[in-house]
Design a protein around this motif. Sequence first.
Motif, PDB file in Angstrom:
ATOM      1  N   PRO A  31       4.922  11.917   1.156  1.00  0.00           N
ATOM      2  CA  PRO A  31       4.400  13.234   1.574  1.00  0.00           C
ATOM      3  C   PRO A  31       4.232  14.106   0.334  1.00  0.00           C
ATOM      4  O   PRO A  31       5.223  14.558  -0.223  1.00  0.00           O
ATOM      5  CB  PRO A  31       5.475  13.779   2.509  1.00  0.00           C
ATOM      6  N   PHE A  32       2.980  14.320  -0.067  1.00  0.00           N
ATOM      7  CA  PHE A  32       2.731  14.969  -1.351  1.00  0.00           C
ATOM      8  C   PHE A  32       2.422  16.454  -1.174  1.00  0.00           C
ATOM      9  O   PHE A  32       2.934  17.308  -1.894  1.00  0.00           O
ATOM     10  CB  PHE A  32       1.575  14.259  -2.058  1.00  0.00           C
ATOM     11  N   LEU A  49       0.645   9.373  10.318  1.00  0.00           N
ATOM     12  CA  LEU A  49       0.388   8.039   9.782  1.00  0.00           C
ATOM     13  C   LEU A  49       1.303   6.975  10.370  1.00  0.00           C
ATOM     14  O   LEU A  49       0.860   5.885  10.728  1.00  0.00           O
ATOM     15  CB  LEU A  49       0.602   8.037   8.272  1.00  0.00           C
ATOM     16  N   GLN A  50       2.595   7.295  10.428  1.00  0.00           N
ATOM     17  CA  GLN A  50       3.551   6.304  10.892  1.00  0.00           C
ATOM     18  C   GLN A  50       3.201   5.815  12.290  1.00  0.00           C
ATOM     19  O   GLN A  50       3.226   4.618  12.573  1.00  0.00           O
ATOM     20  CB  GLN A  50       4.963   6.922  10.877  1.00  0.00           C
ATOM     21  N   ALA A  51       2.857   6.765  13.168  1.00  0.00           N
ATOM     22  CA  ALA A  51       2.507   6.396  14.544  1.00  0.00           C
ATOM     23  C   ALA A  51       1.252   5.533  14.569  1.00  0.00           C
ATOM     24  O   ALA A  51       1.160   4.570  15.336  1.00  0.00           O
ATOM     25  CB  ALA A  51       2.317   7.658  15.386  1.00  0.00           C
ATOM     26  N   ILE A 100       0.849  -1.192   0.000  1.00  0.00           N
ATOM     27  CA  ILE A 100       0.000   0.000   0.000  1.00  0.00           C
ATOM     28  C   ILE A 100       0.883   1.239   0.000  1.00  0.00           C
ATOM     29  O   ILE A 100       1.835   1.336   0.779  1.00  0.00           O
ATOM     30  CB  ILE A 100      -0.949   0.013   1.215  1.00  0.00           C
ATOM     31  N   ARG A 101       0.595   2.136  -0.888  1.00  0.00           N
ATOM     32  CA  ARG A 101       1.297   3.419  -0.906  1.00  0.00           C
ATOM     33  C   ARG A 101       0.398   4.477  -0.262  1.00  0.00           C
ATOM     34  O   ARG A 101      -0.709   4.743  -0.746  1.00  0.00           O
ATOM     35  CB  ARG A 101       1.636   3.795  -2.352  1.00  0.00           C
ATOM     36  N   PHE A 102       0.859   5.043   0.843  1.00  0.00           N
ATOM     37  CA  PHE A 102       0.134   6.132   1.502  1.00  0.00           C
ATOM     38  C   PHE A 102       0.606   7.460   0.927  1.00  0.00           C
ATOM     39  O   PHE A 102       1.807   7.668   0.751  1.00  0.00           O
ATOM     40  CB  PHE A 102       0.385   6.116   3.010  1.00  0.00           C
ATOM     41  N   ILE A 103      -0.325   8.320   0.624  1.00  0.00           N
ATOM     42  CA  ILE A 103       0.003   9.656   0.130  1.00  0.00           C
ATOM     43  C   ILE A 103      -0.629  10.661   1.075  1.00  0.00           C
ATOM     44  O   ILE A 103      -1.835  10.635   1.302  1.00  0.00           O
ATOM     45  CB  ILE A 103      -0.543   9.862  -1.303  1.00  0.00           C
ATOM     46  N   THR A 104       0.179  11.531   1.675  1.00  0.00           N
ATOM     47  CA  THR A 104      -0.373  12.504   2.616  1.00  0.00           C
ATOM     48  C   THR A 104      -0.474  13.867   1.947  1.00  0.00           C
ATOM     49  O   THR A 104       0.413  14.291   1.211  1.00  0.00           O
ATOM     50  CB  THR A 104       0.492  12.607   3.881  1.00  0.00           C
ATOM     51  N   ALA A 152      -0.638  -0.250  -6.997  1.00  0.00           N
ATOM     52  CA  ALA A 152      -2.018  -0.617  -7.290  1.00  0.00           C
ATOM     53  C   ALA A 152      -2.966  -0.213  -6.168  1.00  0.00           C
ATOM     54  O   ALA A 152      -4.164  -0.039  -6.395  1.00  0.00           O
ATOM     55  CB  ALA A 152      -2.122  -2.117  -7.531  1.00  0.00           C
ATOM     56  N   TYR A 153      -2.428  -0.039  -4.962  1.00  0.00           N
ATOM     57  CA  TYR A 153      -3.267   0.236  -3.791  1.00  0.00           C
ATOM     58  C   TYR A 153      -2.804   1.522  -3.114  1.00  0.00           C
ATOM     59  O   TYR A 153      -1.635   1.635  -2.738  1.00  0.00           O
ATOM     60  CB  TYR A 153      -3.180  -0.927  -2.801  1.00  0.00           C
ATOM     61  N   TYR A 154      -3.724   2.464  -2.940  1.00  0.00           N
ATOM     62  CA  TYR A 154      -3.369   3.772  -2.393  1.00  0.00           C
ATOM     63  C   TYR A 154      -4.317   4.175  -1.261  1.00  0.00           C
ATOM     64  O   TYR A 154      -5.536   4.001  -1.378  1.00  0.00           O
ATOM     65  CB  TYR A 154      -3.444   4.849  -3.478  1.00  0.00           C
ATOM     66  N   VAL A 155      -3.739   4.741  -0.200  1.00  0.00           N
ATOM     67  CA  VAL A 155      -4.541   5.415   0.824  1.00  0.00           C
ATOM     68  C   VAL A 155      -4.061   6.854   0.885  1.00  0.00           C
ATOM     69  O   VAL A 155      -2.865   7.109   1.069  1.00  0.00           O
ATOM     70  CB  VAL A 155      -4.392   4.741   2.206  1.00  0.00           C
ATOM     71  N   ILE A 156      -4.979   7.795   0.691  1.00  0.00           N
ATOM     72  CA  ILE A 156      -4.621   9.209   0.671  1.00  0.00           C
ATOM     73  C   ILE A 156      -5.242   9.895   1.874  1.00  0.00           C
ATOM     74  O   ILE A 156      -6.468   9.864   2.056  1.00  0.00           O
ATOM     75  CB  ILE A 156      -5.133   9.881  -0.622  1.00  0.00           C
ATOM     76  N   THR A 157      -4.408  10.501   2.737  1.00  0.00           N
ATOM     77  CA  THR A 157      -4.967  11.302   3.828  1.00  0.00           C
ATOM     78  C   THR A 157      -5.194  12.719   3.305  1.00  0.00           C
ATOM     79  O   THR A 157      -4.341  13.297   2.626  1.00  0.00           O
ATOM     80  CB  THR A 157      -4.044  11.331   5.055  1.00  0.00           C
ATOM     81  N   HIS A 158      -6.335  13.277   3.682  1.00  0.00           N
ATOM     82  CA  HIS A 158      -6.800  14.489   3.014  1.00  0.00           C
ATOM     83  C   HIS A 158      -7.737  15.237   3.970  1.00  0.00           C
ATOM     84  O   HIS A 158      -8.464  14.622   4.741  1.00  0.00           O
ATOM     85  CB  HIS A 158      -7.584  14.053   1.766  1.00  0.00           C
ATOM     86  N   GLY A 159      -7.727  16.554   3.921  1.00  0.00           N
ATOM     87  CA  GLY A 159      -8.710  17.308   4.689  1.00  0.00           C
ATOM     88  C   GLY A 159     -10.120  16.972   4.242  1.00  0.00           C
ATOM     89  O   GLY A 159     -10.342  16.620   3.077  1.00  0.00           O
TER      90      GLY A 159
END
Lengths: 163, 163, 163, 163
Positions: D47-48, D30-32, D3-7, D74-81
């Motif tokens: 970190p985008f 996220l890491q914590a 999973i690729r996390f994009i913040t 192929a798999y993404y989780v994006i943290t977003h306001g």
Amino acid sequence: MHIRFITTGGTIDKIYFDALSQFEVGESQLQAILDEALVDFEYDVVPFLQKDSLEIDDADRARLRDFIAADDGAYYVITHGTDTMPETAEVLAGLEGKTIVLTGALSPARFRTTDAVFNVGMAVAAAQVAKPGVYIAMSGQVFEAGAVRKNRAENRSAATDRN
Amino acid sequence: MHIRFITTGGTIDKIYFDALSQFEVGESQLQAILDEALVDFEYDVVPFLQKDSLEIDDADRARLRDFIAADDGAYYVITHGTDTMPETAEVLAGLEGKTIVLTGALSPARFRTTDAVFNVGMAVAAAQVAKPGVYIAMSGQVFEAGAVRKNRAENRSAATDRN
Amino acid sequence: MHIRFITTGGTIDKIYFDALSQFEVGESQLQAILDEALVDFEYDVVPFLQKDSLEIDDADRARLRDFIAADDGAYYVITHGTDTMPETAEVLAGLEGKTIVLTGALSPARFRTTDAVFNVGMAVAAAQVAKPGVYIAMSGQVFEAGAVRKNRAENRSAATDRN
Amino acid sequence: MHIRFITTGGTIDKIYFDALSQFEVGESQLQAILDEALVDFEYDVVPFLQKDSLEIDDADRARLRDFIAADDGAYYVITHGTDTMPETAEVLAGLEGKTIVLTGALSPARFRTTDAVFNVGMAVAAAQVAKPGVYIAMSGQVFEAGAVRKNRAENRSAATDRN
């Protein structure tokens, strides 16, 4: 100011081992509490016992008194199970030039909600501010030794004879 | 024992409003801290100011001193921003028969890790144990008024002249 | 979308009773977790068992399967001890039109640091998104029944046969 | 499974700087969250952006889409306001073979009570289980892109058109 912390076990230090599926007294949570509180004084931690306070006996208390009597410190915070904290406090009374504060918690320091952090804060302040003697810091109160018994029914401390 | 808490704002009480997307000083977190600590003494909470301590001015401090001077209590814990806590402590000095302890926090009480709970525990103990006077309880230490300044660079309190 | 939560005990629900000085499985922490997560879907909670999963036997599992088979729901999240979660998952396999997700935790939900909240979040999402079947949501992963065994030595779940 | 996390910022990543006495978007929490959840899958964190979502503009969204389109994951989780999460979700729609889940929080991950941990848990499960597409995981629900708008008045998400 140098404070010597002495850990004896009790609920404040209870931790949980998955393998055994039961709570056990383990490494003290004191260090984590003091780190989070950003304390800026000198101290060390002496792991003295790892017992539920109902299992602390007269010999343990005598050893604890001897240890403090022979020790060169002046300020002590002792973490202790709440059930027999008053008994231990009485045994420690009368050591000249020593300010000794016992504290503990009704729920483990590792819990999300716990009285442990507040209680250790109280004990640290009382150790610095009170005149030499033996005190119990619990339930938002600082009692002198001999003035407190655990009110198990109500799940908090109550003074029996507070002047 | 009755402790009167006086809240003035500061980081300890900072909360977050989603609508504005910014931190603001709001209702004091004191009540939650005292509930979790299972305290068993009488107290009330007086919301006096809701200011970052850099915005507390001489008039505010004079009003606070007048309030306490005219008040019938003997034991006070004041939550206050850390930046000008020493200034407020000095203005409160000399009120006879009053034990006043100022405390605050470097991170908000609502945070998962915070020094707020420990600090309020210290302040509550100091208010009960110390002789009348004005004190600051921060960084694991209890200072008398006039003996502390905030060490911003190191992000903790430091005594400048501690006897 | 209506999710039926079924609690069976396990570490996730372990609580601590002061009187007995030991951990016991008690009222589920699920409600607190869902409240804090601000969830906005319909659900109810069925307290089915309060057992450490090592004590869950074949009769318990058969009763659980019968309960779900006869129940009118389509989406289930089951909290369960981690030791025998795969065994229960296998017994529940093959119930047509039901999406069933088992989850649990390696440290109690009441602890300050716990995997319980994350795991219940995973289970809630999997129950909504996965096609009917039986799944285990642990260790950041969603496994199909039959594809997981607890890796006690490493204290986390590991897939044995994941396609 | 990788999973690729994009913040991109948002409340979930809000932190507090004492010096400025205000909340700012900083290093991702996220890491914590993933460490505490004891996750056992491969991932990395990109970190985008570090922006409140009201400040994310069309150019940012186009860059984000281009990044994912060109990326080999192929798999993404994006943290977003949360304020403009649906807008970003719509821009990301239609990327073949990619499962993209946006999530965020109504209170910062650093708070003692927060929906952040639960929401990231949901997003991680949805990324693994859902078929390729763009989803929003908030309020205990997984929505497909285009089916959600933020209900500011009620402070939670609400589906406008859910199939």
